[in-house]
Design an enzyme around this catalytic site. Structure first.
Site, PDB file in Angstrom:
ATOM      1  N   ASP A 236       0.812  -1.182  -0.034  1.00 22.84           N
ATOM      2  CA  ASP A 236      -0.060   0.066  -0.073  1.00 22.84           C
ATOM      3  C   ASP A 236       0.756   1.355  -0.023  1.00 22.84           C
ATOM      4  O   ASP A 236       1.901   1.334   0.594  1.00 22.84           O
ATOM      5  CB  ASP A 236      -0.817  -0.040   1.216  1.00 22.84           C
ATOM      6  CG  ASP A 236      -1.831   1.462   1.450  1.00 22.84           C
ATOM      7  OD1 ASP A 236      -2.771   1.392   0.641  1.00 22.84           O
ATOM      8  OD2 ASP A 236      -1.548   2.189   2.318  1.00 22.84           O
ATOM      9  N   GLU A 304       1.101  -0.354  -4.905  1.00 21.04           N
ATOM     10  CA  GLU A 304      -0.020   0.718  -5.375  1.00 21.04           C
ATOM     11  C   GLU A 304       0.788   1.874  -5.470  1.00 21.04           C
ATOM     12  O   GLU A 304       1.280   2.324  -4.284  1.00 21.04           O
ATOM     13  CB  GLU A 304      -0.951   0.560  -4.237  1.00 21.04           C
ATOM     14  CG  GLU A 304      -1.960   2.022  -4.390  1.00 21.04           C
ATOM     15  CD  GLU A 304      -2.652   2.480  -3.241  1.00 21.04           C
ATOM     16  OE1 GLU A 304      -3.899   2.581  -3.281  1.00 21.04           O
ATOM     17  OE2 GLU A 304      -2.073   2.609  -2.407  1.00 21.04           O
TER      18      GLU A 304
END
Length: 581
Positions: A236, A304
């Site tokens: 993330d 990401e």
């Protein structure tokens, strides 16, 4: 007629691979891949946001047992692997992205034993499980942060701390950095008498990656879960792992005069800094070392990074492939560059931009939606759902689906009072514009009360659209539905999972409203033709074969799979995939 052609040549050698670029076309000469080693290269990844997916115990919150119950759906849909948004112990300020214990499961979702059962059952269904890894920050309830606040030995610099500065006799933050949640990125801790840095919510302090102990601690977290049996990680918010060590003010963007607004700052000191890439390369080594040491199928790492493509591609690794980063970093071009009112030129440019920029030795991927963005049907039009699913299915590489996209779910209806998104509920006047709750409403399993998601009160309201858009109604043999189209696409993608020596992709603007994607795999020719306009069109599609068989059609099409065609007339927003004979 304007054509953009991206060519991949595979020249099978015993142990080596060679790559080249000629005349602007992308060419790859590669060795023959082991299916166990490279299963991910043509995989269909399915994102599960656990909280709204399936509730097994009636508390209104989706959980691991609920996912286990729905493994037959994932198998039926044809997905290869599923990645779970955070399930770790958390105060749930940011729906689990504020982690208080990286090595345990939040009671909302279940237990470690539940996860063990999920891994075991998923393997029986042929589905791989990927965990969401959140390395940028923890919860302020994490033991590391509590120790850092107290300046316990070994944890003094686990987070980013600063004395701040004094202006007119008042202590203020050290600089003008603004968080993703549109407030100062610095919060004063009274106990420690210093400011701590947080790129996200106040309750999500950033870890200090200039401290080698932090890097090693997070590697140990990865090793723990790899040993546990997971198949990899979705990492993330990677652009924010490092910050400028001198804490300089970020410069204003031309035309802006308000330094407290995030979108007025050029984030040169808080995003995509060189040390960040090195951290990702170190994380990749952890994953590869596990794979090689244990002689198992590839454990995959995907990242990401909402950032410019020239920076995004560096998360893959070095341009020559000698330094490895993510197996793939999410391609958000369909999210960031397309919205309602898009044109054929937009689609052509988006696909060309990605394929022309990503080094040829790396695997492409195509993402339509996520838990942070309005649903595809809402953002690009429900009439275009099948066309875009076809587009991501025919393009080379990895296909990524957010739960609900396989049935064409739209945004749900949520008020500010019902919402949970921390960046939105603090200001109800902007909730409709800023909230991510709309794309996080419960999955539509059927048309009954609460859409079959829970027997209790759902954590977010179930959309009224569930009555007309749900899996039970769509998963009926012979019914023309988004879900049946999706399943046909998963079957279609098997054409690209076999060994081949030639793979050629081209994107063509046939008319102002019709786009064609051609893909040649050895001697097989596959064509997607997609009418994005509001009027019917008869199109002279580009062809090299004498006749064509229909493989997959959108729900509004009169063509039938298996039928033969010589000419093609497409209704408004109709899409078809053909195979040359």
């Amino acid at each position: 007629m304007k054509s953009y052609i991206f060519i991949i040549f595979a020249f099978i050698l015993a142990v080596t691979s060679i790559s080249a670029v000629k005349n602007g076309a992308k060419c790859i000469l590669r060795d023959e891949d082991s299916p166990n080693t490279n299963w991910w290269k043509t995989a269909a990844f399915y994102q599960i946001y656990p909280r709204p997916f399936m509730d097994s115990d009636g508390d209104g919150i989706g959980d691991l047992q609920g996912i286990i119950q729905k493994l037959p759906h994932l198998q039926d849909a044809g997905v290869t692997a599923t990645w779970l948004s955070p399930i770790f112990k958390s105060p749930q300020v940011d729906q689990g992205y504020d982690i208080s214990d990286y090595r345990d499961i939040d009671p909302d979702y279940g237990t470690l034993d539940d996860l063990k059962e999920l891994l075991k059952m998923a393997k029986e269904f042929g589905i791989r499980i990927i965990l969401d890894f959140v390395p940028n920050h923890t919860s302020d309830q994490h033991g590391w942060f509590q120790k850092s606040v107290a300046k316990e030995e070994g944890y003094e610099d686990f987070y980013v701390w600063h004395d701040g500065k004094v202006v007119d006799g008042t202590r203020v933050p050290p600089n003008n950095w603004v968080s993703k949640f549109r407030e100062s990125a610095w919060t004063f801790n009274k106990k420690r008498q210093q400011y701590y840095y947080h790129q996200y919510a106040i309750q999500q302090p950033d870890l200090n990656y200039s401290n080698p102990k932090v890097v090693e601690a997070m590697k140990d977290v990865m090793r723990y879960w790899l040993d546990f049996g997971v198949d990899g990680f979705r990492v993330d918010a990677v652009p924010y792992l490092s910050e400028d060590p001198e804490f300089k003010d970020e410069p204003l963007i031309d035309g802006c005069i308000v330094t407290s607004r995030r979108n007025c700052l050029n984030h040169v000191y808080t995003k995509d800094l060189p040390p960040t890439y090195d951290i990702i390369y170190e994380f990749r080594k952890v994953v590869d070392d596990f794979t090689e040491t244990n002689k198992v199928d590839t454990r995959v790492m995907m990242t990401e990074a909402y950032t410019a493509i020239e920076k995004q591609k560096l998360y893959y690794g070095s341009a020559d492939g000698t330094v490895k980063g993510a197996h793939f970093t999410f391609n958000f071009q369909f999210i960031s560059s397309l919205s309602k009112g898009f044109t054929v030129d937009d689609i052509v440019n988006v696909t060309r931009k990605w394929l022309n920029n990503i080094p040829e030795q790396y695997t492409s991927n195509w993402v339509l939606g996520s838990h942070d963005n309005h649903r595809v049907a809402t953002r690009l039009g429900r009439e275009n759902v099948d066309g875009f699913n076809m587009l991501t299915a025919i393009l080379p590489g990895v296909m990524v689906t957010y739960n609900g996209e396989e049935i064409g779910m739209e945004n749900g209806e949520v008020t500010c009072e019902e919402g949970h998104d921390p960046r939105a509920i603090k200001d109800c006047s902007t909730f409709a514009r800023n909230s991510r709750d709309f794309e996080r409403t419960p999955f539509h399993w059927d048309g009954t009360i609460h859409a079959g998601f829970t027997t209790g009160t759902p954590w977010l309201p179930v959309s009224a659209k569930a009555k007309d858009t749900n899996l039970a109604d769509q998963n009926v043999k012979g019914v023309s539905s988004h879900y049946n189209v999706y399943k046909q696409l998963m079957e279609f993608r098997k054409n690209f999972q076999k060994s081949f020596t030639l793979d050629t992709v081209s994107t063509i603007k046939l008319t102002d409203n019709v786009v064609q994607v051609e893909r040649y795999v050895d001697k097989d020719e596959f064509i997607l033709v997609f009418n994005v306009g509001d009027l019917e069109e008869t199109v002279d599609f580009h062809r090299i074969k004498d006749s064509y068989k229909v493989l997959v059609t959108s729900v509004n099409s009169l063509y039938k799979p298996g039928g033969l065609i010589d000419e093609l007339t497409l209704k408004a927003h109709e899409s078809v995939i053909l195979q040359g004979l």
